[in-house]
Write a protein that holds these residues in place. Structure first.
Motif, PDB file in Angstrom:
ATOM      1  N   LYS A  82       0.213  -1.445   0.294  1.00 24.18           N
ATOM      2  CA  LYS A  82       0.258  -0.172   0.012  1.00 24.18           C
ATOM      3  C   LYS A  82       0.382   1.178  -0.278  1.00 24.18           C
ATOM      4  O   LYS A  82       1.370   2.281   1.255  1.00 24.18           O
ATOM      5  CB  LYS A  82      -0.901   0.097   1.214  1.00 24.18           C
ATOM      6  N   LEU A  83       1.570   1.560  -1.336  1.00 19.94           N
ATOM      7  CA  LEU A  83       2.417   2.611  -1.295  1.00 19.94           C
ATOM      8  C   LEU A  83       1.663   4.006  -0.874  1.00 19.94           C
ATOM      9  O   LEU A  83      -0.462   4.062  -1.219  1.00 19.94           O
ATOM     10  CB  LEU A  83       2.518   2.441  -2.684  1.00 19.94           C
ATOM     11  N   GLN A  84       1.781   4.548   0.321  1.00 25.02           N
ATOM     12  CA  GLN A  84       1.134   5.490   0.523  1.00 25.02           C
ATOM     13  C   GLN A  84       1.338   7.495   0.120  1.00 25.02           C
ATOM     14  O   GLN A  84       0.749   8.403  -0.108  1.00 25.02           O
ATOM     15  CB  GLN A  84       1.133   5.987   2.111  1.00 25.02           C
ATOM     16  N   SER A  85       3.105   7.129  -0.073  1.00 19.96           N
ATOM     17  CA  SER A  85       3.553   8.387  -0.304  1.00 19.96           C
ATOM     18  C   SER A  85       5.345   7.807  -0.617  1.00 19.96           C
ATOM     19  O   SER A  85       5.557   7.415  -0.103  1.00 19.96           O
ATOM     20  CB  SER A  85       3.449   9.388   0.278  1.00 19.96           C
ATOM     21  N   VAL A  86       5.699   8.836  -1.159  1.00 22.87           N
ATOM     22  CA  VAL A  86       7.576   8.831  -1.654  1.00 22.87           C
ATOM     23  C   VAL A  86       8.199  10.147  -1.206  1.00 22.87           C
ATOM     24  O   VAL A  86       7.114  10.688  -2.104  1.00 22.87           O
ATOM     25  CB  VAL A  86       8.054   8.133  -3.338  1.00 22.87           C
ATOM     26  N   THR A  87       8.928  10.314  -0.421  1.00 24.69           N
ATOM     27  CA  THR A  87       9.606  11.635   0.079  1.00 24.69           C
ATOM     28  C   THR A  87      10.822  10.933  -0.116  1.00 24.69           C
ATOM     29  O   THR A  87      11.133  10.488  -0.417  1.00 24.69           O
ATOM     30  CB  THR A  87       8.893  11.559   1.473  1.00 24.69           C
ATOM     31  N   VAL A  88      11.705  12.646   0.406  1.00 25.24           N
ATOM     32  CA  VAL A  88      13.207  11.901   0.232  1.00 25.24           C
ATOM     33  C   VAL A  88      13.773  10.805   0.916  1.00 25.24           C
ATOM     34  O   VAL A  88      14.876  10.333   0.074  1.00 25.24           O
ATOM     35  CB  VAL A  88      13.538  13.672   0.039  1.00 25.24           C
ATOM     36  N   ALA A 145      10.128   5.905   0.022  1.00 21.64           N
ATOM     37  CA  ALA A 145       9.116   5.638   0.182  1.00 21.64           C
ATOM     38  C   ALA A 145       7.885   5.354   1.754  1.00 21.64           C
ATOM     39  O   ALA A 145       8.810   4.357   3.026  1.00 21.64           O
ATOM     40  CB  ALA A 145       8.642   4.247  -0.891  1.00 21.64           C
ATOM     41  N   HIS A 146       6.589   4.888   1.897  1.00 20.94           N
ATOM     42  CA  HIS A 146       5.886   5.099   2.747  1.00 20.94           C
ATOM     43  C   HIS A 146       5.007   4.354   2.776  1.00 20.94           C
ATOM     44  O   HIS A 146       3.874   4.636   1.255  1.00 20.94           O
ATOM     45  CB  HIS A 146       5.806   6.101   3.363  1.00 20.94           C
TER      46      HIS A 146
END
Length: 163
Positions: free
Chosen positions: A111-117, A120-121
């Motif tokens: 369940k990819l929620q977000s990608v930040t620096v 992946a979260h």
């Protein structure tokens, strides 16, 4: 011919379709052992606390039983030993995980929620991976443990009765 050499030659003369069990045994067995080791390394008390929070009865006993099932059952599957027998408690562990933890999270295990620096979260995993493990166990029980299995050495014959 030497009985040991004869047994070894029988192991390698299995039909090609029976070799499909080998990678299945390796990933299912290793996966279970990894999960059991992770619980053991973090401390079974931590896992018992999780079981207690889920409302499971006898969380300390269940924590240790789960660790033992995952480690010993995983090893048995990895080696191709007693798979129909060890698959029963392993399937129970998977079903409990599905119905107590993963079902509310849906099917997908990713369940990819977000990608930040930072990278992946991901959200909580669903029951997809548990179903894959169940399918692997069922395939091994129905199709046999395949070549290079300890059961073949113990039984002293070229094919198991369920193959």
């Amino acid at each position: 011919m030497n009985p040991l050499i004869e047994r070894c030659s029988q192991l390698f003369s299995a039909p090609r379709q029976h070799w499909a069990a080998l990678p299945l045994r390796l990933i299912v067995g290793f996966g279970f052992m990894q999960h059991g080791y992770a619980k053991l390394a973090r401390g079974p008390d931590d896992f018992a606390n999780i079981l207690h929070a889920l409302g499971m009865p006898f969380p300390d006993l269940l924590a240790w039983a789960t660790v033992a099932i995952e480690l010993l059952g995983g090893l048995a599957v990895l080696l191709g030993a007693l798979i129909p027998l060890v698959s029963i408690p392993m399937a129970v562990v998977l079903l409990v995980a599905i119905f107590t933890v993963h079902l509310p999270n849906g099917f997908s295990s990713i369940k990819l929620q977000s990608v930040t620096v930072a990278g992946a979260h991901f959200g909580q995993p669903g029951y997809e991976t548990d179903l894959l493990y169940l399918a692997g166990l069922i395939a091994l029980v129905l199709g046999g443990s395949g070549p290079l299995a300890i059961d073949r050495l113990w039984l002293g014959r070229s094919a198991q009765s369920n193959e």
